[in-house]
Scaffold this motif. Structure first.
Motif, mmCIF file in Angstrom:
data_model
loop_
_atom_site.group_PDB
_atom_site.id
_atom_site.type_symbol
_atom_site.label_atom_id
_atom_site.label_comp_id
_atom_site.label_asym_id
_atom_site.label_seq_id
_atom_site.Cartn_x
_atom_site.Cartn_y
_atom_site.Cartn_z
ATOM 1 N N GLY A 50 0.829 -1.191 0.000
ATOM 2 C CA GLY A 50 0.000 0.000 0.000
ATOM 3 C C GLY A 50 0.862 1.239 0.000
ATOM 4 N N SER A 51 0.422 2.253 0.740
ATOM 5 C CA SER A 51 1.179 3.501 0.775
ATOM 6 C C SER A 51 1.524 3.861 2.218
ATOM 7 C CB SER A 51 0.369 4.626 0.129
ATOM 8 O OG SER A 51 -0.804 4.870 0.885
ATOM 9 N N ALA A 52 2.536 4.704 2.352
ATOM 10 C CA ALA A 52 2.948 5.141 3.679
ATOM 11 C C ALA A 52 3.379 6.594 3.615
ATOM 12 C CB ALA A 52 4.098 4.278 4.192
ATOM 13 N N SER A 53 2.995 7.349 4.628
ATOM 14 C CA SER A 53 3.425 8.740 4.747
ATOM 15 C C SER A 53 3.815 8.980 6.193
ATOM 16 C CB SER A 53 2.315 9.696 4.312
ATOM 17 O OG SER A 53 1.176 9.526 5.128
ATOM 18 N N ILE A 54 4.534 10.076 6.397
ATOM 19 C CA ILE A 54 5.036 10.332 7.737
ATOM 20 C C ILE A 54 4.879 11.811 8.065
ATOM 21 C CG2 ILE A 54 7.428 10.585 6.967
ATOM 22 C CD1 ILE A 54 8.194 8.923 9.514
ATOM 23 N N THR A 55 4.240 12.072 9.197
ATOM 24 C CA THR A 55 4.068 13.432 9.680
ATOM 25 C C THR A 55 5.086 13.677 10.789
ATOM 26 O OG1 THR A 55 2.503 12.894 11.443
ATOM 27 C CG2 THR A 55 1.583 13.257 9.221
ATOM 28 N N SER A 56 5.003 14.802 11.436
ATOM 29 C CA SER A 56 5.935 15.090 12.522
ATOM 30 C C SER A 56 5.705 14.182 13.728
ATOM 31 C CB SER A 56 5.810 16.552 12.939
ATOM 32 O OG SER A 56 4.516 16.809 13.424
ATOM 33 N N THR A 57 4.553 13.537 13.799
ATOM 34 C CA THR A 57 4.238 12.711 14.964
ATOM 35 C C THR A 57 3.893 11.258 14.656
ATOM 36 O OG1 THR A 57 1.933 13.439 14.888
ATOM 37 C CG2 THR A 57 3.425 14.678 16.330
ATOM 38 N N ASP A 58 3.548 10.933 13.391
ATOM 39 C CA ASP A 58 3.054 9.590 13.095
ATOM 40 C C ASP A 58 3.529 9.044 11.750
ATOM 41 O OD1 ASP A 58 1.010 9.103 15.299
ATOM 42 O OD2 ASP A 58 0.312 11.020 14.492
ATOM 43 N N PRO A 91 6.221 20.571 -4.591
ATOM 44 C CA PRO A 91 5.869 21.085 -3.269
ATOM 45 C C PRO A 91 5.512 19.917 -2.344
ATOM 46 C CG PRO A 91 4.097 21.494 -4.827
ATOM 47 C CD PRO A 91 5.230 20.898 -5.598
ATOM 48 N N CYS A 92 5.929 19.997 -1.101
ATOM 49 C CA CYS A 92 5.669 18.893 -0.182
ATOM 50 C C CYS A 92 5.788 19.391 1.250
ATOM 51 C CB CYS A 92 6.677 17.771 -0.441
ATOM 52 S SG CYS A 92 6.317 16.248 0.449
ATOM 53 N N THR A 93 4.910 18.912 2.103
ATOM 54 C CA THR A 93 4.992 19.219 3.527
ATOM 55 C C THR A 93 5.292 17.949 4.315
ATOM 56 O OG1 THR A 93 3.441 21.054 3.289
ATOM 57 C CG2 THR A 93 3.778 20.188 5.513
ATOM 58 N N ASN A 94 4.403 16.962 4.210
ATOM 59 C CA ASN A 94 4.613 15.685 4.879
ATOM 60 C C ASN A 94 5.008 14.637 3.848
ATOM 61 O OD1 ASN A 94 4.085 16.465 7.576
ATOM 62 N ND2 ASN A 94 1.925 16.582 7.062
ATOM 63 N N HIS A 95 6.111 13.977 4.111
ATOM 64 C CA HIS A 95 6.727 13.073 3.148
ATOM 65 C C HIS A 95 5.885 11.820 2.909
ATOM 66 C CE1 HIS A 95 9.884 11.357 0.772
ATOM 67 N NE2 HIS A 95 10.106 10.379 1.622
ATOM 68 N N SER A 96 5.655 11.522 1.642
ATOM 69 C CA SER A 96 5.060 10.244 1.252
ATOM 70 C C SER A 96 6.205 9.292 0.959
ATOM 71 C CB SER A 96 4.176 10.404 0.013
ATOM 72 O OG SER A 96 3.789 9.133 -0.460
#
Length: 175
Positions: A50-58, A91-96
């Motif tokens: 599937g897919s995965a992304s990462i925020t500052s906390t999760d 442009p990107c904020t939270n990395h995929s």
């Protein structure tokens, strides 16, 4: 008699529901080492679930079947992924971990990062993954100055690792 049977049945159902909720919570808790390994596997495209992304906390994993799992990141470490570029970026904020693509795949960069107190956090040659990104785990709640060198070109940038900061840096143009 019927009331007692119904109450017993409801009690059994409540026990099973309570146990399944505990098991679900435990399934979403993994060690820091396991979490970092999972992030790395998605970054290098070893995971095909599937897919995965990462925020500052999760770390958020969306399975192909539609199930989504979220894992909390360590309290003292912050994940950041940097894609140095020459001509093309996005442009990107939270990395995929499974979707972002940088320009310079499998490329060696000299990476130097220091915090605002002048402490050197990274000073090494790092190779980007197939996706053109360099993944780093840095101390949380700090500001940093980064310098990346490649083939006579340099990119410099400031970024920070606070809870509302992004995990994807795609603004470091090598000049």
């Amino acid at each position: 008699m019927k009331v007692r049977s119904i109450l017993s049945f409801l009690l059994i159902i409540l026990l099973f529901v309570g146990c399944s909720n505990d098991e679900e919570q435990q399934a979403d808790t993994i060690s820091t080492e396991e979490l970092k390994d999972l992030v790395h596997q998605y970054s290098i495209d070893e995971k095909d679930s599937g897919s995965a992304s990462i925020t500052s906390t999760d770390l958020i994993i969306a399975e192909k079947n539609g199930n989504e799992t979220s894992y909390s990141l360590p309290d003292n470490e912050f994940f950041v992924s940097i894609a140095p570029f020459i001509n093309e970026t996005h442009p990107c904020t939270n990395h995929s971990l499974t979707g972002c693509q940088g320009e310079l795949s499998n490329t060696s960069f000299d990476v130097y990062i220091e915090d605002t107190d002048g402490n050197i956090v990274v000073n090494e040659t790092v190779e980007s993954f197939d996706n053109g990104f360099i993944d780093l785990w840095l101390p949380r709640d700090k500001s940093y100055q980064a310098k990346i060198k490649y083939n006579g070109k340099v990119a410099e940038s400031e970024f920070s690792t606070f809870d509302d900061d992004g995990t994807c840096i795609t603004t470091m143009q090598l000049m």
